[in-house]
Design a protein around this motif. Sequence first.
Motif, PDB file in Angstrom:
ATOM      1  N   THR A 241      45.131 105.096  53.789  1.00 22.63           N
ATOM      2  CA  THR A 241      44.385 103.943  53.237  1.00 22.63           C
ATOM      3  C   THR A 241      43.514 103.318  54.324  1.00 22.63           C
ATOM      4  O   THR A 241      42.416 102.852  54.046  1.00 22.63           O
TER       5      THR A 241
ATOM      6  N   GLN B  84      50.422 108.864  50.985  1.00 22.40           N
ATOM      7  CA  GLN B  84      49.399 109.230  51.974  1.00 22.40           C
ATOM      8  C   GLN B  84      49.766 110.590  52.547  1.00 22.40           C
ATOM      9  O   GLN B  84      50.928 110.864  52.858  1.00 22.40           O
TER      10      GLN B  84
ATOM     11  N   ALA C 193      48.274 111.739  55.316  1.00 21.51           N
ATOM     12  CA  ALA C 193      48.187 111.640  56.778  1.00 21.51           C
ATOM     13  C   ALA C 193      48.230 110.169  57.175  1.00 21.51           C
ATOM     14  O   ALA C 193      47.317 109.657  57.824  1.00 21.51           O
ATOM     15  N   GLY C 194      49.298 109.485  56.741  1.00 18.64           N
ATOM     16  CA  GLY C 194      49.452 108.066  57.064  1.00 18.64           C
ATOM     17  C   GLY C 194      49.511 107.877  58.573  1.00 18.64           C
ATOM     18  O   GLY C 194      50.174 108.628  59.275  1.00 18.64           O
ATOM     19  N   ARG C 195      48.795 106.855  59.048  1.00 19.01           N
ATOM     20  CA  ARG C 195      48.684 106.653  60.493  1.00 19.01           C
ATOM     21  C   ARG C 195      49.574 105.502  60.943  1.00 19.01           C
ATOM     22  O   ARG C 195      49.558 104.424  60.338  1.00 19.01           O
ATOM     23  N   GLY C 196      50.336 105.745  62.010  1.00 22.44           N
ATOM     24  CA  GLY C 196      51.116 104.681  62.629  1.00 22.44           C
ATOM     25  C   GLY C 196      50.477 104.286  63.947  1.00 22.44           C
ATOM     26  O   GLY C 196      49.440 104.835  64.343  1.00 22.44           O
TER      27      GLY C 196
ATOM     28  N   ASP D  89      55.637  94.445  64.051  1.00 20.11           N
ATOM     29  CA  ASP D  89      56.681  95.102  63.259  1.00 20.11           C
ATOM     30  C   ASP D  89      57.455  94.065  62.463  1.00 20.11           C
ATOM     31  O   ASP D  89      57.762  92.991  62.983  1.00 20.11           O
TER      32      ASP D  89
ATOM     33  N   LYS E 239      63.542  98.809  61.079  1.00 19.99           N
ATOM     34  CA  LYS E 239      62.133  98.616  60.724  1.00 19.99           C
ATOM     35  C   LYS E 239      61.929  98.667  59.211  1.00 19.99           C
ATOM     36  O   LYS E 239      62.267  99.656  58.552  1.00 19.99           O
TER      37      LYS E 239
ATOM     38  N   GLY F  14      55.417  98.152  59.034  1.00 25.37           N
ATOM     39  CA  GLY F  14      54.570  98.180  60.220  1.00 25.37           C
ATOM     40  C   GLY F  14      53.139  97.851  59.833  1.00 25.37           C
ATOM     41  O   GLY F  14      52.725  98.079  58.687  1.00 25.37           O
ATOM     42  N   ILE F  15      52.418  97.316  60.786  1.00 26.65           N
ATOM     43  CA  ILE F  15      51.025  96.915  60.556  1.00 26.65           C
ATOM     44  C   ILE F  15      50.161  97.618  61.592  1.00 26.65           C
ATOM     45  O   ILE F  15      50.522  97.671  62.776  1.00 26.65           O
TER      46      ILE F  15
END
Length: 244
Positions: free
Chosen positions: A23, A43, A45-48, A106, A113, A116-117
Amino acid sequence: MPKAHALFPQGLHFNWFSQLDSTNGEALSGCWPEATVIASDCQKAGRGRLGRTWLSPPGQNLYFSLVLYPRLSRAHWGGLSLAAGVGAARCLDQLGVAVNLKWPNDLLWQGRKLAGILLEARDDKLVVGMGLNVNQARFPAQLPATSLSLATGKSWRRDYLLALLAGEIFRFCSLWGQGQQQEIITYWKEYDIILGQEISVLRGRETLRGKAVNLSPGGGLILESQGVRHLLNSGEVSIGKCME
Ligand code: BTN
């Protein structure tokens, strides 16, 4: 779940996708106006943070990004991460979930957890992305994670949660931009879990160890190490003197 382009209250425009790579990626690359929310059921390929992957299975959690065009100098954008965290924490608190905040962004429940942002910027656009574990019942053993349903013993409707959370995140980011930084930092401290503690902060390849003594007016972390105070604007915090 919300339909694409439905307009919810609070002046936010919600766009719901069944699948996206990320997103944040869509929010950054698309031509989306201020106050747009891009949410996806899953997602690919969700990114952290720190280049990590954010596992994003379908049908269980919330993955969304809010598009902002802050009228603040770029140097002050980092504090919006704290504003987003405060908006999310207060929202969940009002729903009966006692969360903590771990600088810089966090959300924890009983040390595990919950959300997360991730802030990402391109040109004059800032994207505030949030992943919240909602109804997921199991996590890989090596992840100290939890979900709203594990925390509360009930399942949660994601559509209401999305509207409430995005609204509060938008409200607090707007307040930050209107000069209410000090009030937001005061709110942060009600939920903070690291101030006064010995911590380790991973910054690139370097680890700084010391005591988390305060937050700066801009939302940086003030760490005291061997009598010297450092102002940190980013980093991965572990509580205790050793990295977990
Ligand atoms: C973290 O590492 O703690 C931040 C995780 C942020 C994940 C969210 S999920 C929605 C948005 N889109 C992404 O690709 N990442 C963020």
